[in-house]
Design a protein around this motif. Structure first.
Motif, short mmCIF file in Angstrom:
data_model
loop_
_atom_site.label_atom_id
_atom_site.label_comp_id
_atom_site.label_asym_id
_atom_site.label_seq_id
_atom_site.Cartn_x
_atom_site.Cartn_y
_atom_site.Cartn_z
N SER A 189 67.18 3.84 -44.55
CA SER A 189 65.75 3.35 -44.51
C SER A 189 64.90 4.79 -43.90
N GLY A 190 64.18 4.76 -43.78
CA GLY A 190 63.33 6.10 -43.54
C GLY A 190 63.18 7.19 -43.74
N CYS B 252 50.69 6.86 -33.94
CA CYS B 252 50.02 5.36 -34.60
C CYS B 252 49.20 5.98 -35.49
N GLY B 253 49.89 6.27 -36.80
CA GLY B 253 48.98 6.76 -37.75
C GLY B 253 49.13 5.00 -38.96
N ARG C 228 53.91 5.80 -40.70
CA ARG C 228 54.26 6.77 -41.78
C ARG C 228 54.25 7.76 -41.22
N ASP C 229 54.19 7.88 -39.44
CA ASP C 229 54.81 8.90 -38.60
C ASP C 229 55.93 8.69 -37.89
N ARG D 295 57.00 0.21 -35.26
CA ARG D 295 56.36 -1.36 -34.91
C ARG D 295 55.25 -1.34 -36.24
N ILE D 296 55.51 -2.10 -37.47
CA ILE D 296 54.66 -2.72 -38.64
C ILE D 296 53.85 -3.40 -38.42
N ASP D 297 52.47 -3.17 -37.80
CA ASP D 297 51.63 -4.63 -38.23
C ASP D 297 49.35 -4.02 -39.30
#
Length: 337
Positions: free
Chosen positions: A35-36, A87-88, A97-98, A114-116
């Motif tokens: 991933s990533g 923090c995009g 995304r960053d 962190r995904i929110d």
């Protein structure tokens, strides 16, 4: 922290609103796939290279990052701080995304994402190389046996209070329909109960090419459920919520594993119990207030989960199934999605 199976909807988006946490507090799951970044587009990957990764049909791109990312609920992350320049997001929050956007509070090393943002399941994805697993206090966590799970009968209803379909059901159905197609070998599929037919049958009828009878019989099988007679060619079984292992039926049948909470609802549908009122209710009469929930639209499996799952099944290399894959890939929101 207790390990559970990676939820089927872990990497898929839903709608255009804030979603709840992907993981329950106190649990974690490990993603076996890379991933990533770095990402490589499909036209830069050979067929042999993709198949070695377990992908058998074209996808937009594949990650060549590290495998083994660990996902936890956002509230379970400790000792981290946001990295402001990473923090995009799309509109309501962070989407990763960053790259990793959480750093260790003590040393400053990037350790998690962190995904929110809207459409994403809220989660914290820990980088595998930044995590060391340590034993906790008390007894070692042991998986619950099937008999206990059947007695608890914990289930997830298909319809939310708003009248929308539960996204966990749509994701589960997307994965199950892909496996059902492969198990069908191109033949029609007939389900032995109405609820299961309404959940999976409409999609299969729309996707499978018309064929002569007889259809392959499909039925639920699992703990505390009597065996179907005659035995079906395809059985839908629960996937253990902790280990991810499918329940194994007796006999020679093709199995399709389904999220345990969804399977429990399909196997043991229950009407609401009568609510005591002054004077009581006659035997066999149920309350009609509040009214049962009704969906706003027909049930639709999630096309993103469907394509993700089907691309990773070797059977998709068969011409008839590859045609279905390409058709849905080109028109992901057409019937039955």
């Amino acid at each position: 922290m207790s390990q559970i199976a990676l939820p089927v909807q872990a990497h898929h988006t839903y709608g255009h609103a804030l979603l709840p946490a992907l993981m329950e507090s106190g649990t974690y799951a490990i993603d076996p796939e890379p991933s990533g970044p770095p990402w490589r587009p499909w036209n830069e990957i050979s067929a042999e290279e993709a198949e070695a990764r377990g992908v058998f049909a074209p996808v937009h791109a594949l990650s060549f990052g590290s495998p083994g990312a660990i996902v936890v609920a956002p509230g379970d992350a400790r000792g981290t701080v946001l990295i402001p320049e990473r923090c995009g997001g799309y509109c309501m929050g962070l989407d990763g995304r960053d790259g990793p956007n959480l750093a260790c509070e003590q040393c400053g090393q990037a350790v998690a994402t962190r995904i929110d943002d809207c459409s994403y399941w809220q989660a914290v994805w820990l980088a595998r190389q930044a995590v060391v697993r340590l034993p906790g206090d008390g007894l070692a966590h042991r998986p619950v046996d099937w008999e206990t799970l059947a007695q608890e009968r914990r289930s997830t209803p298909p319809i939310e209070q708003s009248g929308a379909w539960n996204p966990r059901w749509e994701a589960t159905a997307g994965a199950a329909v892909a496996h059902l197609l492969a198990a069908s070998a191109g033949s029609p599929v007939a389900f032995l109960d109405d609820l299961t037919a309404n959940t999976f049958g409409r999609a299969l009828d729309a996707l499978l090419p018309p064929g002569p009878p007889p259809a392959k019989k499909a039925a639920l099988a699992g703990p505390d459920l009597p065996a179907a007679d005659p035995a079906p060619e395809i059985t839908l079984v629960p996937r253990h919520p902790q280990t991810g292992q499918a329940w194994q039926p007796a006999g020679n049948t093709k199995t399709v594993a389904v999220d345990a909470d969804v399977w429990m609802y399909l196997a043991f549908p229950h009407e609401r119990l009568p609510v005591p009122v002054t004077g009581g209710l006659p035997d066999g009469v149920l309350r009609d207030d509040p009214l049962p929930l009704h969906p706003r639209e027909p049930f639709r499996p999630d096309s993103g989960v469907f394509l993700h799952t089907l691309a990773r099944l070797p059977a998709v290399r068969q011409p008839w199934l590859r045609r279905i894959y390409d058709q849905v890939k080109d028109h992901p929101y057409a019937r039955p999605f």
